[in-house]
Structures are given as C-alpha cells and as structure tokens.
Design a protein around this motif. Structure first.
Motif, mmCIF file in Angstrom:
data_model
loop_
_atom_site.group_PDB
_atom_site.id
_atom_site.type_symbol
_atom_site.label_atom_id
_atom_site.label_comp_id
_atom_site.label_asym_id
_atom_site.label_seq_id
_atom_site.Cartn_x
_atom_site.Cartn_y
_atom_site.Cartn_z
ATOM 1 N N UNK A 15 0.835 -1.198 0.000
ATOM 2 C CA UNK A 15 0.000 0.000 0.000
ATOM 3 C C UNK A 15 0.875 1.254 0.000
ATOM 4 N N UNK A 16 1.941 1.210 0.772
ATOM 5 C CA UNK A 16 2.849 2.374 0.806
ATOM 6 C C UNK A 16 3.496 2.600 -0.561
ATOM 7 N N UNK A 17 3.923 1.526 -1.204
ATOM 8 C CA UNK A 17 4.521 1.655 -2.538
ATOM 9 C C UNK A 17 3.546 2.261 -3.536
ATOM 10 N N UNK A 18 2.272 2.017 -3.313
ATOM 11 C CA UNK A 18 1.246 2.563 -4.204
ATOM 12 C C UNK A 18 0.869 3.993 -3.830
ATOM 13 N N UNK A 19 1.560 4.559 -2.836
ATOM 14 C CA UNK A 19 1.388 5.966 -2.524
ATOM 15 C C UNK A 19 0.434 6.286 -1.393
ATOM 16 N N UNK A 20 0.080 5.280 -0.591
ATOM 17 C CA UNK A 20 -0.888 5.487 0.485
ATOM 18 C C UNK A 20 -0.195 5.491 1.843
ATOM 19 N N UNK A 21 -0.820 6.142 2.810
ATOM 20 C CA UNK A 21 -0.290 6.206 4.156
ATOM 21 C C UNK A 21 -0.878 5.047 4.958
ATOM 22 N N UNK A 22 -0.012 4.303 5.652
ATOM 23 C CA UNK A 22 -0.450 3.084 6.339
ATOM 24 C C UNK A 22 -0.038 3.127 7.804
ATOM 25 N N UNK A 23 -0.980 2.723 8.667
ATOM 26 C CA UNK A 23 -0.695 2.537 10.092
ATOM 27 C C UNK A 23 -0.955 1.071 10.402
ATOM 28 N N UNK A 24 0.056 0.399 10.917
ATOM 29 C CA UNK A 24 -0.007 -1.048 11.138
ATOM 30 C C UNK A 24 -0.115 -1.339 12.632
ATOM 31 N N UNK A 25 -1.126 -2.136 13.010
ATOM 32 C CA UNK A 25 -1.342 -2.524 14.404
ATOM 33 C C UNK A 25 -1.340 -4.051 14.486
ATOM 34 N N UNK A 26 -0.555 -4.583 15.399
ATOM 35 C CA UNK A 26 -0.566 -6.029 15.584
ATOM 36 C C UNK A 26 -0.553 -6.354 17.075
ATOM 37 N N UNK A 27 -0.896 -7.597 17.388
ATOM 38 C CA UNK A 27 -0.882 -8.077 18.766
ATOM 39 C C UNK A 27 0.382 -8.903 18.983
ATOM 40 N N UNK A 28 1.007 -8.733 20.154
ATOM 41 C CA UNK A 28 2.133 -9.567 20.553
ATOM 42 C C UNK A 28 2.205 -9.531 22.074
ATOM 43 N N UNK A 29 3.157 -10.228 22.628
ATOM 44 C CA UNK A 29 3.251 -10.293 24.092
ATOM 45 C C UNK A 29 3.895 -9.053 24.691
ATOM 46 N N UNK A 30 4.580 -8.272 23.880
ATOM 47 C CA UNK A 30 5.230 -7.054 24.350
ATOM 48 C C UNK A 30 4.589 -5.838 23.693
ATOM 49 N N UNK A 31 4.691 -4.699 24.382
ATOM 50 C CA UNK A 31 4.202 -3.441 23.817
ATOM 51 C C UNK A 31 5.349 -2.740 23.096
ATOM 52 N N UNK A 32 5.081 -2.207 21.904
ATOM 53 C CA UNK A 32 6.088 -1.459 21.157
ATOM 54 C C UNK A 32 5.394 -0.451 20.259
ATOM 55 N N UNK A 33 6.060 0.642 19.984
ATOM 56 C CA UNK A 33 5.503 1.641 19.078
ATOM 57 C C UNK A 33 6.625 2.405 18.397
#
Length: 352
Positions: A15-33
C-alpha cells in the motif's frame, strides 16, 4: 488514502509503494511503538481503536484485518464508520471466520471453495475470492546456483496437518528431498524444485513464494482455484494426486532429468507470479474494489442486532475450539465477549 492494517503487515508495504499512508497494528506479548506502527500486548476493542486513531492523528479511510492463523485479538470493528475489509486465509481450520466476517463490509476469502460459506442471501456484503500471493521483500530470486534438487520448507508436525510427515517420509524413499523449517527464501532460491503439500487441499502461500524465488513448483491437485491461476506443465510442474508420494517423486525425478524443460517451467512460473500474484497486485485489487463495497458501510452500521448475533457466535466458536485447547482464562475471555454481544446494542460499552 489512509489505511489501517491489523494483525499482518503482508500488504502494508505494498500500500505504501502505491502511494498510500499506512498505520499497522498487531498483537504480541510485548508493547512497542514507532512511526506508523503499534504493537499491543492485550486484545483491543472499538474504543481502543478510536483512542489509537486520535493519539496518532490517523483517521483511516479503510481498515483491513488480515488473518494470520490466530484467534482474533480485535473486536468492535463492526462499529467503525469507515469501510472495513477482512482477509480470511485458513478458513478450513477456523470456523469462526464465517460469523466474524460480518464485522466487515467486504470479505476477501483466500480459498475459492470457501467463498459460498460467507454468503447469506438476506444480508448484503461483498464476498470475493482473493487468492494468496507473495511479498517481494520476503520471496525473491537472488540465485547464483541451484544446487538443491528438491526441497520442502515448512512445519512438518503440525496438528492441522498430520499427514505431512508421512507424505514427506514416503517421498524421500523414492527421491531425495531437503526438508527444513524456518526461513524459506535462501533455500527456495537455491532449489530446482520446491515440493508443496497442503493441510486441507488449500492453495497456500508456498505455491506463490516458491515460484517467486525461481523454483519449479511441484504441488498436489488441490482445487480451490489452482487451475484458474496456473497451468500444469507450463508454469508449474504436472500435478500429483493428493497424498500420492510415489507419483510426486516420479514427477520430480522425470523433470530433474530434463533440465531444459524444468528451467522453462520455473521461469514461466516466476514471470506469472511477478505479473499477477504479488502483494502489489493484491493491494491494488483491494483499492480497485472499494467502490463495490463502500455503500455497504451504512448497511453494516444499521444492522447492529444481526451483526451482534453473528459475532456472539464467532466468540462461542472460539470458546469451543477442538484442535487447539485454549487455556481457561482465554475461554473465559471469549465467553465474556459472547455475553457482551448479547446485550442491547446501545449498552455494549466495550465496543461502542
């Protein structure tokens, strides 16, 4: 366009390569941003999503949830006011996919034979066959030499596919095969043939990834749209009957004795997936189809009772998982979600 992708980042870079802005959210055992990425360590709900959108000043025009084979960690998507898309991969072992799909305006279904399961005559949402693909950042042909005649990379002892080890052991009696777990690209790019075997006759990622790495794909006759996308003997090797290891080995040995034909099939397969089955092609397909389901968002928001009943069923299915025994705290968690969906829509504070 601003796009939120949930759980998987397989399409985010495209999506980014196609020129769009992307925000990615995933679940895991640790918090990161970090910029345009958030990793949460607990399930998230409707109000959590709104808080995240506000905190990061990211109001999406489209939300895409991408199945990664785990139980869903995101609930309340049905209340979002922007178009929503769910991409369902392993429906054969996750019956909760069907009711959970009603959180979305559009269900993209990886396995062609499963698409009718997502249809319900009296409720209008878009359900489309959306085959799997390869991501060029993970699967690519950087081969210097192909010194591995046949290889298989993947999980051998999965509870979802108890026939695989027996099949691979039988194949090895007739034709040598390198069997490994872990990173596939370094091995696929050195292989002349990549052996593929599925859990339930599904058209899996390996089919596309092996071809993208420049190997000839030896796969079973798995239906699910395989022959709509590939031509045996032209861009994949002739198909073997599912479970017939001797037949698969005979095909491999015959093709290894015809290096010219083998190389032609591998090259044709690589050209085909590069042109039609990359993550870029799939991302563009989603963007092109938004017009098909953008009008269903209002219908979704107005169908609270119907959708709530479906999502309650999804949570109950997860509580009753038979293949994977959930710990008691997880069963209680999804039981509470099911109970919450039984309440009146305007009192479901957890989700709206």
């Amino acid at each position: 366009m601003k796009i939120v992708t949930l759980e998987s980042d397989f399409l985010a870079s495209s999506f980014r390569e196609l020129g769009h802005e992307v925000f990615y959210i995933r679940w895991d055992t640790e918090f990161a941003e970090k910029k345009n990425f958030l990793q949460v360590n607990r399930p998230i709900y409707y109000r959590d999503l709104l808080t995240i959108f506000d905190k990061y000043s990211f109001q999406p025009d489209l939300v895409l949830w991408h199945d990664v084979g785990n139980i869903p960690r995101v609930w309340g998507l049905e209340a979002l006011e922007c178009p929503t898309v769910g991409f369902f991969v392993d429906t054969y072992c996750n019956p909760w996919h069907i009711p959970y799909s009603y959180a979305f305006d559009c269900s993209l279904v990886a396995q062609k034979n499963a698409v009718p399961l997502f249809n319900e005559d009296d409720y209008a949402k878009v359900n489309k066959w959306f085959p799997l693909f390869y991501n060029k950042r993970r699967a690519f042909n950087d081969s210097v030499i192909r010194d591995i005649p046949v290889c298989f990379v993947g999980t051998v002892d999965s509870k979802q596919n108890e026939l695989r080890k027996k099949f691979l052991d039988q194949f090895a009696k007739f034709c040598p095969v390198l069997v490994k777990k872990g990173a596939y690209q370094p091995l696929f790019a050195r292989s002349k043939i990549v052996l593929n075997q599925s859990a339930a006759c599904e058209l899996n990622y390996r089919t596309f990834e092996a071809a993208a790495c420049g190997a000839a794909v030896l796969t079973e006759d798995c239906d699910n749209g395989l022959l709509d996308l590939f031509t045996p003997g032209e861009n994949i090797l002739p198909l073997y009957e599912r479970g017939n290891a001797r037949q698969a080995a005979d095909i491999a040995l015959e093709m290894l004795n015809d290096e010219k034909k083998l190389a032609e099939i591998a090259a044709s397969g690589e050209r085909l997936v590069n042109e039609k089955h990359s993550s870029i092609a799939r991302a563009q397909e989603i963007l092109d189809s938004i017009g098909e389901f953008s009008g269903t968002t209002r219908r979704r928001l107005a169908s609270g009772e119907f959708i709530r009943a479906k999502l309650m069923l999804a949570a109950m299915f997860i509580c009753g998982e038979t293949k994977t025994v959930l710990p008691l705290n997880m069963i209680n968690h999804f039981s509470e979600i099911a109970k919450t969906y039984q309440q009146r829509w305007d009192k479901v504070a957890l989700f709206r």
